[in-house]
Design a protein around this motif. Sequence first.
Motif, PDB file in Angstrom:
ATOM      1  N   PHE A  77       0.838  -1.200   0.000  1.00 16.00           N
ATOM      2  CA  PHE A  77       0.000   0.000   0.000  1.00 16.00           C
ATOM      3  C   PHE A  77       0.875   1.253   0.000  1.00 16.00           C
ATOM      4  O   PHE A  77       0.628   2.193  -0.756  1.00 16.00           O
ATOM      5  N   VAL A  78       1.922   1.245   0.819  1.00 19.95           N
ATOM      6  CA  VAL A  78       2.807   2.411   0.868  1.00 19.95           C
ATOM      7  C   VAL A  78       3.558   2.586  -0.444  1.00 19.95           C
ATOM      8  O   VAL A  78       3.711   3.702  -0.945  1.00 19.95           O
ATOM      9  N   VAL A  79       3.988   1.459  -1.040  1.00 21.46           N
ATOM     10  CA  VAL A  79       4.690   1.547  -2.332  1.00 21.46           C
ATOM     11  C   VAL A  79       3.787   2.190  -3.373  1.00 21.46           C
ATOM     12  O   VAL A  79       4.191   3.092  -4.114  1.00 21.46           O
ATOM     13  N   MET A  80       2.521   1.725  -3.425  1.00 19.49           N
ATOM     14  CA  MET A  80       1.594   2.293  -4.401  1.00 19.49           C
ATOM     15  C   MET A  80       1.290   3.745  -4.073  1.00 19.49           C
ATOM     16  O   MET A  80       1.166   4.583  -4.961  1.00 19.49           O
ATOM     17  N   LEU A  81       1.167   4.064  -2.773  1.00 13.57           N
ATOM     18  CA  LEU A  81       0.805   5.420  -2.355  1.00 13.57           C
ATOM     19  C   LEU A  81       1.894   6.411  -2.750  1.00 13.57           C
ATOM     20  O   LEU A  81       1.606   7.512  -3.211  1.00 13.57           O
ATOM     21  N   LEU A  82       3.159   6.017  -2.570  1.00 11.03           N
ATOM     22  CA  LEU A  82       4.244   6.952  -2.870  1.00 11.03           C
ATOM     23  C   LEU A  82       4.452   7.101  -4.358  1.00 11.03           C
ATOM     24  O   LEU A  82       4.983   8.110  -4.802  1.00 11.03           O
TER      25      LEU A  82
ATOM     26  N   ILE B  18      22.481  -8.181   4.634  1.00  8.85           N
ATOM     27  CA  ILE B  18      23.032  -7.678   3.367  1.00  8.85           C
ATOM     28  C   ILE B  18      22.028  -6.737   2.697  1.00  8.85           C
ATOM     29  O   ILE B  18      22.401  -5.696   2.155  1.00  8.85           O
ATOM     30  N   GLY B  19      20.725  -7.097   2.768  1.00  6.52           N
ATOM     31  CA  GLY B  19      19.709  -6.210   2.203  1.00  6.52           C
ATOM     32  C   GLY B  19      19.703  -4.859   2.876  1.00  6.52           C
ATOM     33  O   GLY B  19      19.605  -3.827   2.212  1.00  6.52           O
ATOM     34  N   VAL B  20      19.827  -4.851   4.226  1.00  5.63           N
ATOM     35  CA  VAL B  20      19.836  -3.569   4.936  1.00  5.63           C
ATOM     36  C   VAL B  20      21.050  -2.738   4.521  1.00  5.63           C
ATOM     37  O   VAL B  20      20.955  -1.525   4.341  1.00  5.63           O
ATOM     38  N   MET B  21      22.195  -3.389   4.324  1.00  2.00           N
ATOM     39  CA  MET B  21      23.412  -2.628   4.045  1.00  2.00           C
ATOM     40  C   MET B  21      23.499  -2.186   2.593  1.00  2.00           C
ATOM     41  O   MET B  21      24.023  -1.112   2.305  1.00  2.00           O
ATOM     42  N   VAL B  22      23.032  -3.004   1.671  1.00  2.39           N
ATOM     43  CA  VAL B  22      23.311  -2.735   0.259  1.00  2.39           C
ATOM     44  C   VAL B  22      22.236  -1.853  -0.374  1.00  2.39           C
ATOM     45  O   VAL B  22      22.538  -1.003  -1.193  1.00  2.39           O
ATOM     46  N   ARG B  23      20.973  -2.054   0.001  1.00  7.08           N
ATOM     47  CA  ARG B  23      19.908  -1.308  -0.666  1.00  7.08           C
ATOM     48  C   ARG B  23      19.795   0.099  -0.096  1.00  7.08           C
ATOM     49  O   ARG B  23      20.115   0.342   1.070  1.00  7.08           O
ATOM     50  N   ARG B  24      19.315   1.034  -0.917  1.00 11.52           N
ATOM     51  CA  ARG B  24      19.135   2.421  -0.472  1.00 11.52           C
ATOM     52  C   ARG B  24      17.666   2.759  -0.251  1.00 11.52           C
ATOM     53  O   ARG B  24      17.365   3.733   0.433  1.00 11.52           O
ATOM     54  N   ASN B  25      16.765   2.002  -0.872  1.00  9.01           N
ATOM     55  CA  ASN B  25      15.335   2.267  -0.739  1.00  9.01           C
ATOM     56  C   ASN B  25      14.879   1.905   0.677  1.00  9.01           C
ATOM     57  O   ASN B  25      15.073   0.780   1.132  1.00  9.01           O
ATOM     58  N   ILE B  26      14.278   2.876   1.373  1.00 10.60           N
ATOM     59  CA  ILE B  26      13.933   2.660   2.779  1.00 10.60           C
ATOM     60  C   ILE B  26      12.879   1.557   2.910  1.00 10.60           C
ATOM     61  O   ILE B  26      12.889   0.794   3.875  1.00 10.60           O
ATOM     62  N   ILE B  27      11.982   1.445   1.922  1.00 14.80           N
ATOM     63  CA  ILE B  27      10.953   0.392   1.982  1.00 14.80           C
ATOM     64  C   ILE B  27      11.616  -0.980   1.966  1.00 14.80           C
ATOM     65  O   ILE B  27      11.271  -1.880   2.745  1.00 14.80           O
ATOM     66  N   ILE B  28      12.621  -1.150   1.078  1.00 12.03           N
ATOM     67  CA  ILE B  28      13.311  -2.440   0.996  1.00 12.03           C
ATOM     68  C   ILE B  28      14.070  -2.700   2.300  1.00 12.03           C
ATOM     69  O   ILE B  28      14.155  -3.841   2.770  1.00 12.03           O
ATOM     70  N   ILE B  29      14.641  -1.631   2.893  1.00  9.27           N
ATOM     71  CA  ILE B  29      15.366  -1.811   4.152  1.00  9.27           C
ATOM     72  C   ILE B  29      14.404  -2.302   5.239  1.00  9.27           C
ATOM     73  O   ILE B  29      14.719  -3.214   6.001  1.00  9.27           O
ATOM     74  N   PHE B  30      13.197  -1.704   5.276  1.00 13.10           N
ATOM     75  CA  PHE B  30      12.190  -2.168   6.238  1.00 13.10           C
ATOM     76  C   PHE B  30      11.854  -3.643   6.026  1.00 13.10           C
ATOM     77  O   PHE B  30      11.770  -4.424   6.968  1.00 13.10           O
ATOM     78  N   MET B  31      11.682  -4.021   4.742  1.00 15.57           N
ATOM     79  CA  MET B  31      11.313  -5.419   4.473  1.00 15.57           C
ATOM     80  C   MET B  31      12.462  -6.352   4.851  1.00 15.57           C
ATOM     81  O   MET B  31      12.230  -7.464   5.318  1.00 15.57           O
ATOM     82  N   GLY B  76       4.714   5.085   8.763  1.00 17.32           N
ATOM     83  CA  GLY B  76       4.218   6.444   9.020  1.00 17.32           C
ATOM     84  C   GLY B  76       5.334   7.459   8.881  1.00 17.32           C
ATOM     85  O   GLY B  76       5.177   8.516   8.242  1.00 17.32           O
ATOM     86  N   ILE B  77       6.515   7.140   9.470  1.00 18.40           N
ATOM     87  CA  ILE B  77       7.676   8.027   9.334  1.00 18.40           C
ATOM     88  C   ILE B  77       8.054   8.174   7.866  1.00 18.40           C
ATOM     89  O   ILE B  77       8.361   9.266   7.388  1.00 18.40           O
ATOM     90  N   LEU B  78       8.003   7.052   7.138  1.00 16.49           N
ATOM     91  CA  LEU B  78       8.397   7.087   5.725  1.00 16.49           C
ATOM     92  C   LEU B  78       7.475   7.999   4.924  1.00 16.49           C
ATOM     93  O   LEU B  78       7.934   8.790   4.086  1.00 16.49           O
ATOM     94  N   ILE B  79       6.157   7.923   5.193  1.00 18.29           N
ATOM     95  CA  ILE B  79       5.214   8.775   4.455  1.00 18.29           C
ATOM     96  C   ILE B  79       5.436  10.240   4.803  1.00 18.29           C
ATOM     97  O   ILE B  79       5.471  11.110   3.927  1.00 18.29           O
ATOM     98  N   ALA B  80       5.661  10.532   6.103  1.00 10.73           N
ATOM     99  CA  ALA B  80       5.937  11.916   6.492  1.00 10.73           C
ATOM    100  C   ALA B  80       7.217  12.412   5.836  1.00 10.73           C
ATOM    101  O   ALA B  80       7.291  13.558   5.360  1.00 10.73           O
ATOM    102  N   LEU B  81       8.220  11.542   5.773  1.00 10.72           N
ATOM    103  CA  LEU B  81       9.496  11.910   5.144  1.00 10.72           C
ATOM    104  C   LEU B  81       9.305  12.204   3.665  1.00 10.72           C
ATOM    105  O   LEU B  81       9.822  13.193   3.133  1.00 10.72           O
ATOM    106  N   PHE B  82       8.530  11.340   2.996  1.00  5.99           N
ATOM    107  CA  PHE B  82       8.333  11.538   1.559  1.00  5.99           C
ATOM    108  C   PHE B  82       7.559  12.819   1.297  1.00  5.99           C
ATOM    109  O   PHE B  82       7.807  13.511   0.311  1.00  5.99           O
ATOM    110  N   ARG B  83       6.653  13.157   2.213  1.00  4.19           N
ATOM    111  CA  ARG B  83       5.877  14.376   2.030  1.00  4.19           C
ATOM    112  C   ARG B  83       6.769  15.609   2.142  1.00  4.19           C
ATOM    113  O   ARG B  83       6.563  16.610   1.475  1.00  4.19           O
ATOM    114  N   ASN B  84       7.795  15.536   3.007  1.00  4.88           N
ATOM    115  CA  ASN B  84       8.639  16.705   3.236  1.00  4.88           C
ATOM    116  C   ASN B  84       9.845  16.756   2.317  1.00  4.88           C
ATOM    117  O   ASN B  84      10.293  17.822   1.951  1.00  4.88           O
ATOM    118  N   LYS B  85      10.436  15.607   1.959  1.00  4.28           N
ATOM    119  CA  LYS B  85      11.713  15.620   1.244  1.00  4.28           C
ATOM    120  C   LYS B  85      11.643  14.984  -0.135  1.00  4.28           C
ATOM    121  O   LYS B  85      12.624  14.989  -0.858  1.00  4.28           O
TER     122      LYS B  85
END
Lengths: 184, 98
Positions: A77-82, B18-31, B76-85
């Motif tokens: 959902f977040v991926v699609m939202l962004l 390795i995923g946390v260290m190598v990837r830059r996308n915050i969503i992938i880091i969360f996963m 939630g932090i990620l969405i707020a971050l994307f809204r601002n930056k």
Amino acid sequence: MEPHYPLFYVFHFYLFGVIALASAVAFVTRKSPVAAALWLVNTMFALAALYVMLDAQFIGVMQVLVYAGAIMVVFLFVVMLLNLGHPSEIADTRGIWWKLAAGAIGVGLLSEIMIILRAKLPQQLIVPRDYAEVQLQKLNAVGVIADPLFKDYLLAFELTSVLLLVAIAGAVVLGRRERVAGAR
Amino acid sequence: MLAESLFFTAALFIIGVIGVMVRRNIIIIFMSIELILNAVNINLIAFSHYWQQVNGQIFAIFVITDAVAEAAVGLGILIALFRNKETVLADEVDLLKW
């Protein structure tokens, strides 16, 4: 000491373990976040099968419902939202030094686990070998978990509800659209 | 099945790190963090099976609950971050860097 497992059991244990590992590798190497999330769902399903094989049926059900069902849907959902655009436009991996550092840490952790695997575990058991099976027959898969959860771990269980309340409130506050006073 | 479980979980944990260290996308880091938590869960269940105690399973329930809370707040932090930056890449968020 471990009991003897039939070949059927061992084969499927390895099968689901290999599926989980292969899906995890695919998850880390995909560029698109959506494809990565779907591979991670595949990993979660294989791990749920491992839970069931390790006599943790209730945890396996929770794994499918909560992880594959709820958490990954929130991620998608977040991926699609962004709406991030095409994945190839984003240089998503870090430079060569980060990759080398990650590989070094991977090798270090793997050698550590190899050393741990050679350690001797205490062999004598406090409970008889088929204790869990007997309990499972007596109370069923949910009762086995619920009995200690609502007796021995009641305080931790109640505190978990406070944790979830804080998390919900935090998510609502962070996701609010209007600016908080004082923020830029 | 204890040794096999430990091997699989160690490999999953390392893939997550390795995923946390190598990837830059915050969503992938969360996963990847979710993957690490899952590896720890399998470890708990494997030891719970080995010693025929359910305590490990209850710990696994608490770990799953923590993962849910972490995902909610983190996204939630990620969405707020994307809204601002306007970015989801971890190394472009450098407000606290000197």
